[in-house]
Each structure stands twice: as structure tokens, then as C-alpha cells.
Design an enzyme around this catalytic site. Structure first.
Site, PDB file in Angstrom:
ATOM      1  N   ASP A   1      65.425 -23.655   1.074  1.00  0.00           N
ATOM      2  CA  ASP A   1      66.799 -24.150   1.212  1.00  0.00           C
ATOM      3  C   ASP A   1      67.700 -22.971   0.852  1.00  0.00           C
ATOM      4  O   ASP A   1      67.632 -22.460  -0.264  1.00  0.00           O
ATOM      5  CB  ASP A   1      66.980 -25.332   0.241  1.00  0.00           C
ATOM      6  CG  ASP A   1      68.440 -25.678  -0.022  1.00  0.00           C
ATOM      7  OD1 ASP A   1      69.333 -25.180   0.696  1.00  0.00           O
ATOM      8  OD2 ASP A   1      68.687 -26.459  -0.969  1.00  0.00           O
TER       9      ASP A   1
ATOM     10  N   GLU B   1      71.889 -25.468   4.352  1.00  0.00           N
ATOM     11  CA  GLU B   1      71.631 -26.383   3.233  1.00  0.00           C
ATOM     12  C   GLU B   1      72.251 -27.760   3.467  1.00  0.00           C
ATOM     13  O   GLU B   1      71.608 -28.793   3.251  1.00  0.00           O
ATOM     14  CB  GLU B   1      72.177 -25.787   1.916  1.00  0.00           C
ATOM     15  CG  GLU B   1      72.043 -26.758   0.756  1.00  0.00           C
ATOM     16  CD  GLU B   1      72.248 -26.159  -0.624  1.00  0.00           C
ATOM     17  OE1 GLU B   1      73.300 -25.542  -0.854  1.00  0.00           O
ATOM     18  OE2 GLU B   1      71.345 -26.307  -1.458  1.00  0.00           O
ATOM     19  N   GLU B   2      73.476 -27.761   3.912  1.00  0.00           N
ATOM     20  CA  GLU B   2      74.159 -29.050   4.086  1.00  0.00           C
ATOM     21  C   GLU B   2      73.471 -29.889   5.167  1.00  0.00           C
ATOM     22  O   GLU B   2      73.298 -31.108   5.003  1.00  0.00           O
ATOM     23  CB  GLU B   2      75.631 -28.834   4.442  1.00  0.00           C
ATOM     24  CG  GLU B   2      76.490 -28.304   3.286  1.00  0.00           C
ATOM     25  CD  GLU B   2      76.556 -26.785   3.214  1.00  0.00           C
ATOM     26  OE1 GLU B   2      75.832 -26.122   4.002  1.00  0.00           O
ATOM     27  OE2 GLU B   2      77.321 -26.260   2.381  1.00  0.00           O
TER      28      GLU B   2
HETATM   29  N1  AR6 Z   1      66.225 -22.534  10.236  1.00  0.00           N
HETATM   30  C1  AR6 Z   1      66.167 -21.189  10.266  1.00  0.00           C
HETATM   31  N2  AR6 Z   1      67.244 -20.398  10.126  1.00  0.00           N
HETATM   32  C2  AR6 Z   1      68.435 -20.963   9.933  1.00  0.00           C
HETATM   33  C3  AR6 Z   1      68.586 -22.374   9.901  1.00  0.00           C
HETATM   34  C4  AR6 Z   1      67.408 -23.168  10.058  1.00  0.00           C
HETATM   35  N3  AR6 Z   1      67.460 -24.492  10.030  1.00  0.00           N
HETATM   36  N4  AR6 Z   1      69.879 -22.648   9.709  1.00  0.00           N
HETATM   37  C5  AR6 Z   1      70.514 -21.473   9.623  1.00  0.00           C
HETATM   38  N5  AR6 Z   1      69.665 -20.439   9.776  1.00  0.00           N
HETATM   39  P1  AR6 Z   1      73.458 -20.082   5.702  1.00  0.00           P
HETATM   40  P2  AR6 Z   1      73.565 -18.460   3.232  1.00  0.00           P
HETATM   41  C6  AR6 Z   1      69.984 -18.993   9.725  1.00  0.00           C
HETATM   42  O1  AR6 Z   1      74.773 -19.497   6.073  1.00  0.00           O
HETATM   43  O2  AR6 Z   1      74.155 -17.259   3.860  1.00  0.00           O
HETATM   44  C7  AR6 Z   1      75.807 -23.226   2.234  1.00  0.00           C
HETATM   45  O3  AR6 Z   1      77.109 -23.716   2.124  1.00  0.00           O
HETATM   46  C8  AR6 Z   1      71.257 -18.597  10.451  1.00  0.00           C
HETATM   47  O4  AR6 Z   1      71.046 -17.303  11.003  1.00  0.00           O
HETATM   48  O5  AR6 Z   1      73.310 -21.556   5.613  1.00  0.00           O
HETATM   49  O6  AR6 Z   1      72.481 -18.273   2.210  1.00  0.00           O
HETATM   50  C9  AR6 Z   1      75.097 -23.253   0.899  1.00  0.00           C
HETATM   51  O7  AR6 Z   1      75.405 -24.410   0.170  1.00  0.00           O
HETATM   52  C10 AR6 Z   1      72.277 -18.533   9.333  1.00  0.00           C
HETATM   53  O8  AR6 Z   1      73.352 -17.673   9.620  1.00  0.00           O
HETATM   54  O9  AR6 Z   1      72.925 -19.481   4.281  1.00  0.00           O
HETATM   55  C11 AR6 Z   1      75.639 -22.016   0.262  1.00  0.00           C
HETATM   56  O10 AR6 Z   1      76.905 -22.241  -0.289  1.00  0.00           O
HETATM   57  C12 AR6 Z   1      71.440 -17.992   8.196  1.00  0.00           C
HETATM   58  O11 AR6 Z   1      70.176 -18.636   8.370  1.00  0.00           O
HETATM   59  C13 AR6 Z   1      75.756 -21.052   1.412  1.00  0.00           C
HETATM   60  O12 AR6 Z   1      75.877 -21.862   2.582  1.00  0.00           O
HETATM   61  C14 AR6 Z   1      72.001 -18.250   6.844  1.00  0.00           C
HETATM   62  O13 AR6 Z   1      72.329 -19.615   6.691  1.00  0.00           O
HETATM   63  C15 AR6 Z   1      74.533 -20.197   1.575  1.00  0.00           C
HETATM   64  O14 AR6 Z   1      74.761 -19.247   2.577  1.00  0.00           O
END
Ligand code: AR6
Length: 526
Positions: free
Chosen positions: A304, A322-323
Site C-alpha cells: 500500500d 492507497e485510497e
Molecule cells: N498498481 C500498480 N501501480 C500503481 C497502482 C496500482 N494499483 N496505482 C498507482 N500505481 P501514488 P505515492 C502507480 O501516487 O506517490 C495517497 O494519497 C502509479 O504510477 O498513489 O506513494 C497516499 O495516502 C502512481 O503514480 O503513491 C499518500 O498520501 C504511483 O504508483 C500518497 O498518495 C504512485 O502512486 C502516496 O503517494
């Protein structure tokens, strides 16, 4: 599926490590069965003879446990005979009205505000109204669902008969509860009954905890697109409540009757790996530009991409990995009730949550696609063979900040805390920290591979349709393994790269190019 094509002319890549050979939960079923349950909210003796009843122990109202709505103390200044109703009495009165049937969204609002009058000028319900307007016969029938949800919330005192510990920072502690108990806690969150949880100002009692009452999910948004997205979120939430309030004679998937465990893991700094001394090579890697952690990563330890406040913006407007995960598996949302914000050396591991919905799109294009009938097998504790680990990457203000020894070490440690432990199922991950949190994909992929090597796990990496990245990661992994490059050496190079990056921070960071030079890489060596 795999990305397995050529990345650059002249460099022939071998086949990606086949996903079917990665280890999954069910290879490890007996080890899973033994896994820690922690503080169990049901009676284990009865459970072993096939009956699920809450475990009895005296309730407490203190700073180590969840303040449950039915325990809210009566203000002492009142004498008994003239006492106004307690907050829970007021709540019961309002919710009982809702159980009588035929409820409009306005009735829900009136009920919630009757015991949250402090917030009468602050809370709005536009997203809920929007959902109500759109609804008609499309998904659930709110007229019959709201009464069942109200009843589920009112059942809380019968379902939770012992204190729920708060999973506070720097404690290794787990909670196991039934899906039914979770559903009642979430019904209470929906009706915003949790006391002391509406004030999130710094210094307030629960400032270090995520929010749990759903008021923020119902609230208006300036941007109409965002308001629409909340409508989609509510479809997922109502679908969940529709499933958990099913009568036995109703059609479709049965009401869930298993357990779910929530484990906070903290590794003291002195026990974290010394990254200068890890002599192990990288493990097997499956890279794919197709597929997702949640689907193709079934049976693996699923990452996650978390916020330090677990669930991030799920109850507001956030709608990324995550959401979306929390909306498809709303049992995860209950973690917000008791999980204090994660420190750098901590993660939260959830074992057994069920998936209720399917979604499509992402962020602005997200929509609720429909029900999902989860047939994932269960372990002896009736937990689904699904394990999720919440690790929060660094939220970077400026991407250049990530190229420091401290920040790289922080991310290595965070990933290690999430990946270590048993069973050694493969990790399903991807661009952790590289969306909302602005990290560099190539750096984060390497960091996760290093942490996985020390935690002795293989990895499936989903690049989220980025073919070029899939090729780059596959190529560097292949070069590193063919040349027997170990984690300690990579760590040393990363530190050198930081030094160089600091000197030339105008140039585009080409980490993999830097590593190739270090190895003395020539295409012919591969
Ligand atoms: N499977 C594989 N890759 C994925 C998927 C999925 N289901 N969904 C997204 N990606 P992000 P962060 C890729 O922005 O930067 C939330 O609000 C996709 O390329 O969710 O760690 C949390 O609560 C995406 O751009 O993660 C935190 O506050 C990348 O993974 C914050 O976002 C990153 O996804 C975390 O941000």
C-alpha cells in the site's frame, strides 16, 4: 504478462522471471496459520468450536484505548434526575428513528447533526446529496439500506465487549477482529459517532491519528469534478454496507464471517540493517508494464503506497493507489480508528481483508465499476489469504531532496520494515512514492529491490503501463545480478551518486547510467 522486449538496440534482455514461480500465501498456508493474532476481539475458545462471539472484558475510557461511542461519560456536573441524555443516548435516539425505514439523505443529515451539534456550522452534506440524487435504482436502495446500517451501528455495544487498544507509535502490537465487528465500527464511522475524533488541530487529543468519522467524505468540494469523485467513492462505500448487511435469504455474495488482523510493526533503529554490510545479491524480479498490485499480485505481500496517516485522503478527496485500495476493501478503513501515524521505522500489516468492489480509472477518471465476489481462500483463522503492507514513502517537496544519504537510508529502512518477516511470499509493488509523493522511479525501484534482498523476498514490480520504465528496471536488474552486485556495494554507489548529484543538480539524474559506468558495463558483457 511481461514487458519482455528489447530496451535498446543491441541489448538483448532475457525473459522476465515468470510470475507463476513467485511464492504466494497459499504455498505458505501453515506458516500463515501460525501468524500472530495479537489482541483478539472474539472469544477464541468459542471460535475453535465454530461459534463467533465477542470476547468479554471490562471496558475502559483512557488514552490507551479507542474511545467507543457507547462509553462516552455523562458530564459529572448534572444530578442524575435532571440529567440530559448522554451522547450515546442521543445517538441511539437518532439512529433508532432511521431504523424505522424510508429515509432521505436529509434524515441522515439530521440524525448525524443531532449529536454533533458543535459542528453545525462546519459540516456540509453535498456529496451525500449528490449521491442520493444520482442513485435511483442504479445500485443500492438507500431506503432499505440506511435502516440496516443504523441497526448495525446500534449493535456496537453487543459486538464489541472489550477495549480496543490504540496501536501507538513504537509498539509492536496486533488486533484481530471479526468482519462483523469491523462492519459495526464502520457503520458508526459513517454516522460520525466516534467521540473526540472531529478535532484534528495540532495539539488536540487525536492529532496524531487519522480521522475516522465520515463527515469529510460527505462535505462539499469547490471543484465539481472532485464532488463527482466523492459520489463514486460513496458508491463503493454503500456497496460495502449493502454486502455486510445482507440477510441470509438475499441473493449474491454472503455476508462476510471471517477475521482480519492489523499488526503494527516497529523495528528499533539499533536493529535495522547496516546497509554498508549487506553482502547479498538481488533476488528474482518479475517486471511488467501491465497489471496491478491488487490483481496480478494476488497471494503476494501487496504494498500500500501509504500516507503516514493510514488511508491518506480516503475520507476526503484523495483518490490514488492507497485510497482506491481502501475503497475496494473498506475493512482497511477501520485501521484509521486505532493506528497512530507511522514513524520512519514502522509499518502496518493487514492480513485477511476482503475485496468488495471493482473500480476503473484512476484519480480524476476513477469510477466504481461494480461488485466483486471475493472467493479468496481463508486460513484457519478465517482470514482471507490477502496481506497488505502499508509503508509511507517520503513526501518530497523538491524531488532533488531524495538524493541524500539520510533520505535514501530512510527509504531503505521503511521498505525493509515492510518487507521483513514471514512467510517469505513475493512482494507485489510498483512506483512506490513516485506519484503524489514525487519520487524518482528508478531510485525507488532500486531501493525496494535492495530492501527485498535483505528481507529475502522475490518481487513482482508493476510499472503501471510505463513500458520504458519496465525495460529500464529489467535491464538494470539483469546487469546487477549477472555481475553479482551486492546490496552493500549498491548502497555505496547510491551515496556516491548523491554526492555527484549534489554537485550537478541541474542535470537530469541518470542513476542507472551512473551504475552502469561503475560496473564498467558494456552491452557485450550482458
Ligand atoms: N498498481 C500498480 N501501480 C500503481 C497502482 C496500482 N494499483 N496505482 C498507482 N500505481 P501514488 P505515492 C502507480 O501516487 O506517490 C495517497 O494519497 C502509479 O504510477 O498513489 O506513494 C497516499 O495516502 C502512481 O503514480 O503513491 C499518500 O498520501 C504511483 O504508483 C500518497 O498518495 C504512485 O502512486 C502516496 O503517494
Amino acid at each position: 504478462s511481461s514487458s519482455g522486449t528489447r530496451s535498446k538496440p543491441g541489448i538483448q534482455l532475457g525473459p522476465t522471471y515468470p510470475i507463476q514461480y513467485l511464492k504466494t500465501m497459499q504455498n505458505y498456508s501453515t506458516e500463515m496459520d501460525k501468524k500472530l493474532l495479537g489482541h483478539v476481539m472474539i472469544d477464541m475458545t468459542c471460535f475453535k468450536s465454530g461459534v463467533m462471539v465477542p470476547y468479554h472484558k471490562s471496558h475502559v475510557w483512557d488514552s490507551y484505548h479507542v474511545k467507543l461511542p457507547h462509553l462516552y461519560p455523562r458530564p459529572q456536573s448534572y444530578n442524575k434526575s435532571h440529567a440530559p441524555p448522554t451522547r450515546w443516548e442521543a445517538t441511539c435516539h437518532a439512529l433508532r428513528k432511521l431504523t424505522k425505514g424510508s429515509n432521505s439523505i436529509g434524515d441522515v443529515q439530521t440524525a448525524i447533526m443531532s449529536y454533533n451539534s458543535n459542528n453545525k456550522d462546519k459540516w456540509t452534506f453535498d456529496a451525500l446529496y449528490l449521491y442520493g440524487q444520482r442513485l435511483h435504482s442504479v445500485d443500492n436502495n438507500l431506503d432499505s439500506l440506511i435502516p440496516k446500517m443504523a441497526k448495525l451501528a446500534l449493535d456496537l455495544p453487543d459486538l464489541i465487549k472489550q477495549p480496543i487498544p490504540l496501536l501507538r507509535q513504537q509498539q509492536n502490537q496486533a488486533i484481530t477482529m471479526s468482519q462483523q465487528q469491523i462492519s459495526s465500527l464502520l457503520a458508526n464511522a459513517f454516522f460520525c459517532t466516534f467521540p473526540h475524533r472531529n478535532d484534528t488541530k495540532p495539539g488536540s487529543e487525536y492529532a496524531n491519528f487519522p480521522t475516522i468519522n465520515f463527515s469529510s467524505l460527505f462535505a462539499n468540494e469547490k471543484d465539481s469534478e472532485r464532488l463527482n469523485q466523492k459520489g463514486e467513492k460513496l458508491r463503493a462505500i454503500f456497496h460495502y454496507f449493502n454486502t455486510v448487511t445482507k440477510e441470509s435469504h438475499d441473493q449474491g455474495p454472503a455476508k462476510p464471517d471471517g477475521l482480519v488482523s492489523f499488526e503494527r510493526i516497529s523495528i528499533p533503529p539499533s536493529q535495522l540493517p547496516d546497509w554498508n554490510k549487506q553482502k547479498m545479491p538481488l533476488r528474482n524480479l518479475h517486471v511488467s508494464s501491465e497489471g496491478s498490485i491488487e490483481k496480478e499480485g494476488t497471494g503476494m505481500l501487496q504494498v500500500d503506497f501509504a500516507n503516514k496517516y493510514i488511508g491518506g485522503g480516503v475520507l476526503k478527496s484523495g483518490l490514488v493507489q492507497e485510497e482506491i485500495l481502501f475503497l475496494m476493501s473498506p475493512e482497511l478503513i477501520v485501521a484509521r480508528l486505532f493506528t497512530e501515524k507511522l514513524a520512519d521505522n514502522e509499518c502496518l500489516k493487514i492480513t485477511g481483508p476482503q475485496m468488495y468492489s471493482l473500480s476503473s480509472g484512476y484519480s480524476r477518471s476513477f469510477f466504481w465499476k461494480g461488485p466483486f465476489d471475493d472467493c479468496t481462500k481463508r486460513d484457519v483463522w478465517k482470514r482471507r489469504y490477502r496481506q497488505i503492507v502499508a509503508i509511507d514513502a517520503l513526501e518530497l517537496k523538491y524531488p532533488k531532496d531524495q538524493y541524500t544519504k539520510e533520505n535514501i537510508t530512510r527509504e531503505l529502512n521503511k521498505a525493509f520494515v515492510g518487507f521483513h518477516g514471514n512467510p517469505k511470499t513475493a512482494i507485489a509493488t510498483g512506483n512506490w512514492g513516485c506519484g503524489a509523493f514525487k519520487g524518482d522511479h528508478t531510485l525507488k525501484a532500486l531501493i525496494q529491490l535492495m530492501a527485498a534482498a535483505v528481507a529475502e523476498r522475490d518481487m513482482a514490480y508493476f510499472t503501471f503501463r510505463n513500458k520504458e520504465l519496465a525495460n529500464e528496471i529489467q535491464e538494470i536488474h539483469e546487469i546487477l545480478t549477472k555481475n553479482n552486485v551486492t546490496v552493500d556495494k549498491l548502497y555505496k554507489w547510491l551515496k556516491e551518486f548523491c554526492g555527484q548529484h549534489a554537485r550537478e543538480h541541474n542535470s537530469q539524474a541518470d542513476l542507472y547510467g551512473f551504475i552502469k559506468v561503475k560496473i564498467g558495463f558494456r552491452a557485450s558483457l550482458l
